[in-house]
Design a protein around this motif. Structure first.
Motif, PDB file in Angstrom:
ATOM      1  N   GLN A 190      12.447  -1.629  -1.763  1.00 46.77           N
ATOM      2  CA  GLN A 190      11.688  -2.841  -1.408  1.00 46.77           C
ATOM      3  C   GLN A 190      10.979  -2.651  -0.070  1.00 46.77           C
ATOM      4  O   GLN A 190       9.881  -3.161   0.131  1.00 46.77           O
ATOM      5  CB  GLN A 190      12.618  -4.062  -1.356  1.00 46.77           C
ATOM      6  N   ARG A 201       2.054  -3.970   7.176  1.00 49.95           N
ATOM      7  CA  ARG A 201       2.351  -4.470   5.826  1.00 49.95           C
ATOM      8  C   ARG A 201       1.454  -3.840   4.760  1.00 49.95           C
ATOM      9  O   ARG A 201       0.348  -3.375   5.055  1.00 49.95           O
ATOM     10  CB  ARG A 201       2.175  -5.979   5.789  1.00 49.95           C
ATOM     11  N   SER A 202       1.943  -3.865   3.523  1.00 44.29           N
ATOM     12  CA  SER A 202       1.107  -3.419   2.407  1.00 44.29           C
ATOM     13  C   SER A 202       0.317  -4.617   1.864  1.00 44.29           C
ATOM     14  O   SER A 202       0.551  -5.764   2.256  1.00 44.29           O
ATOM     15  CB  SER A 202       1.967  -2.825   1.287  1.00 44.29           C
ATOM     16  N   GLU A 203      -0.617  -4.325   0.947  1.00 40.81           N
ATOM     17  CA  GLU A 203      -1.454  -5.359   0.335  1.00 40.81           C
ATOM     18  C   GLU A 203      -0.631  -6.373  -0.453  1.00 40.81           C
ATOM     19  O   GLU A 203      -1.081  -7.486  -0.708  1.00 40.81           O
ATOM     20  CB  GLU A 203      -2.446  -4.703  -0.636  1.00 40.81           C
ATOM     21  N   LYS A 204       0.564  -5.957  -0.859  1.00 44.22           N
ATOM     22  CA  LYS A 204       1.387  -6.831  -1.713  1.00 44.22           C
ATOM     23  C   LYS A 204       1.902  -8.062  -0.991  1.00 44.22           C
ATOM     24  O   LYS A 204       2.289  -9.041  -1.615  1.00 44.22           O
ATOM     25  CB  LYS A 204       2.596  -6.044  -2.230  1.00 44.22           C
ATOM     26  N   VAL A 205       1.958  -8.011   0.353  1.00 46.05           N
ATOM     27  CA  VAL A 205       2.522  -9.132   1.104  1.00 46.05           C
ATOM     28  C   VAL A 205       1.473 -10.229   1.252  1.00 46.05           C
ATOM     29  O   VAL A 205       0.418 -10.001   1.843  1.00 46.05           O
ATOM     30  CB  VAL A 205       2.975  -8.675   2.508  1.00 46.05           C
ATOM     31  N   PRO A 206       1.716 -11.426   0.710  1.00 50.05           N
ATOM     32  CA  PRO A 206       0.714 -12.489   0.823  1.00 50.05           C
ATOM     33  C   PRO A 206       0.452 -12.882   2.281  1.00 50.05           C
ATOM     34  O   PRO A 206       1.359 -12.834   3.118  1.00 50.05           O
ATOM     35  CB  PRO A 206       1.355 -13.662   0.073  1.00 50.05           C
ATOM     36  N   PHE A 228      12.834  -9.827  -6.689  1.00 48.68           N
ATOM     37  CA  PHE A 228      11.741  -9.935  -5.716  1.00 48.68           C
ATOM     38  C   PHE A 228      12.347 -10.256  -4.346  1.00 48.68           C
ATOM     39  O   PHE A 228      13.445 -10.800  -4.268  1.00 48.68           O
ATOM     40  CB  PHE A 228      10.709 -11.006  -6.111  1.00 48.68           C
ATOM     41  N   GLU A 254       7.855  -0.650  -0.708  1.00 49.32           N
ATOM     42  CA  GLU A 254       6.846  -1.450  -1.387  1.00 49.32           C
ATOM     43  C   GLU A 254       6.086  -2.349  -0.403  1.00 49.32           C
ATOM     44  O   GLU A 254       4.882  -2.530  -0.513  1.00 49.32           O
ATOM     45  CB  GLU A 254       7.576  -2.312  -2.412  1.00 49.32           C
ATOM     46  N   LEU A 255       6.808  -2.897   0.563  1.00 51.23           N
ATOM     47  CA  LEU A 255       6.204  -3.873   1.478  1.00 51.23           C
ATOM     48  C   LEU A 255       5.605  -3.204   2.707  1.00 51.23           C
ATOM     49  O   LEU A 255       4.657  -3.717   3.295  1.00 51.23           O
ATOM     50  CB  LEU A 255       7.248  -4.904   1.913  1.00 51.23           C
ATOM     51  N   LEU A 280       6.648 -13.049  -2.800  1.00 56.85           N
ATOM     52  CA  LEU A 280       5.406 -12.564  -3.410  1.00 56.85           C
ATOM     53  C   LEU A 280       4.610 -13.685  -4.074  1.00 56.85           C
ATOM     54  O   LEU A 280       3.574 -13.445  -4.685  1.00 56.85           O
ATOM     55  CB  LEU A 280       5.736 -11.458  -4.436  1.00 56.85           C
ATOM     56  N   ASP A 281       5.092 -14.924  -3.966  1.00 60.66           N
ATOM     57  CA  ASP A 281       4.435 -16.083  -4.588  1.00 60.66           C
ATOM     58  C   ASP A 281       3.893 -17.004  -3.484  1.00 60.66           C
ATOM     59  O   ASP A 281       4.646 -17.767  -2.869  1.00 60.66           O
ATOM     60  CB  ASP A 281       5.470 -16.817  -5.463  1.00 60.66           C
TER      61      ASP A 281
END
Ligand code: TXA
Ligand code: MG
Length: 322
Positions: free
Chosen positions: A66, A96-101, A130, A69-70, A37-38
């Motif tokens: 998890q 994928r969701s918005e959370k995945v960079p 994470f 979430e992803l 997530l970073d």
């Protein structure tokens, strides 16, 4: 940078929380992990590996929340596979969701997810809280590592910590399943034989080498090349490449060329392809480190894990000229 190899999960977590990279054990091959997530930490993975393009990475999870979430929408067929084979050597490519960079997916709308079956890796993900993005822990184009020593050979001085979880049990990367027009497709053969996948999804397609679109997103060819010329084929084909050079031979069982070999690695005297796969990359590393001038790999039977090994061997041989 000093690289320490150890078995301290808290130490590994400390580096990952700081946005650094840690080589981690999995049941398939060792991974080069960062906080998924970073985006800055993930970008560093490509620098460490000297990977020229941002090929999408697999995100490793340890529990089902998890996944939610992803990937908010998981197709029924994917859920069936996950329930059957996770934790284990199966990767699913899902919306994928918005959370995945973006840097994790190479800009794609899908993300590759896997729940690995290695107790230390599971503990590490749980204690980090994470998910971990991780490609195999080799330099770009080189042979995948299945021990901490293989990782040291390639990445020493580039990462702060290698978490040593012993030799990888499966020894070959995960099987990747994705979807095309809503239909499941095997993108890469790997640790779970396609025969086993078909027991759950009988109609799943296999993207064969012939229909392989090398430029399709996410399907950039891997090379697996050792430092020495490597040839792959039947005994007759291999003989042609020897040309009085000292050769290391990797074969499943007895082999007509074994007598003259400077090193002969027999992967499974019992003809057990699963057992052979667990020592496959180790054998290439050992042959590469030996005095042999060239490496010969015998073609494996085209079934079960034999196909995944043939695939890796073809790629490892791709850069070697006669
Ligand atoms: O067993 C494994 O899969 C190991 C361990 C560390 O988990 N990992 C591994 O990662 O083999 P890597 O980066 O060497 O291979 C990942 C593969 C690549 O071929 C990549 O193109 C594909 O997964 N991939 C990742 N995301 C994708 C996506 N969204 N669509 C299609 N392919 C994807
Ligand atoms: Mg790889």
């Amino acid at each position: 940078m000093e690289t320490i190899t150890g078995t301290d999960i808290q130490e590994a977590r400390r580096w990952l929380r700081e946005g650094k990279w840690v080589a981690v054990p999995t049941e398939t091959v060792y991974g080069l992990a960062a906080n998924a997530l970073d985006p800055d930490a993930v970008a560093g993975i490509f620098e460490v590996k000297e990977r020229p393009h941002f090929n999408p990475l697999i995100v490793h999870i340890a529990y089902w929340e998890q996944l939610e979430e992803l990937c908010p929408e998981v197709p029924e067929a994917a859920m069936q596979l996950a329930e059957t084979f996770w934790p284990g050597p199966l990767t699913l490519v899902l919306p994928r969701s918005e959370k995945v960079p973006q840097i994790v997916t190479g800009g794609l709308e899908t993300v590759a997810i896997r729940m690995p079956a290695h107790p230390m890796m599971m503990h590490l993900i749980l204690s980090c809280g994470f998910p971990l993005a991780a490609p195999s822990a080799n330099l770009f184009g080189r042979t995948s590592p299945t021990t901490a020593a293989h990782v040291e050979k390639q990445l020493k001085g580039r990462i702060p910590y290698i978490l040593d979880g012993g030799p990888s049990e499966i020894g070959i990367e995960s099987t990747i399943v994705g979807f095309e027009n809503g239909n499941p497709v095997i993108f890469r053969e790997g640790g779970i034989p396609s025969e086993d996948i078909r027991e759950v999804l009988p109609d799943i397609a296999l993207r064969s080498a012939a229909t392989d679109k090398p430029n399709a997103p996410g399907m950039i060819k891997e090379h697996y090349a050792p430092g020495k010329p490597l040839y792959f084929g039947t005994a007759d084909e291999l003989t042609k490449h020897i040309e009085a050079r000292a050769y290391a031979l990797i074969s499943l069982n007895d082999h007509p060329l074994s007598q003259e070999a400077s090193l002969h690695i027999m992967l499974s005297p019992e003809n057990d392809l699963r057992h052979a796969a667990s020592g496959f990359f180790e054998a290439i590393h050992e042959a590469d480190d030996s005095h042999a001038e060239i490496i010969l790999i015998e073609r494996f039977p085209d079934e079960g894990l034999g196909r995944a090994m043939n695939d890796r061997a073809i790629r490892a041989a791709a850069g070697s000229q006669a």
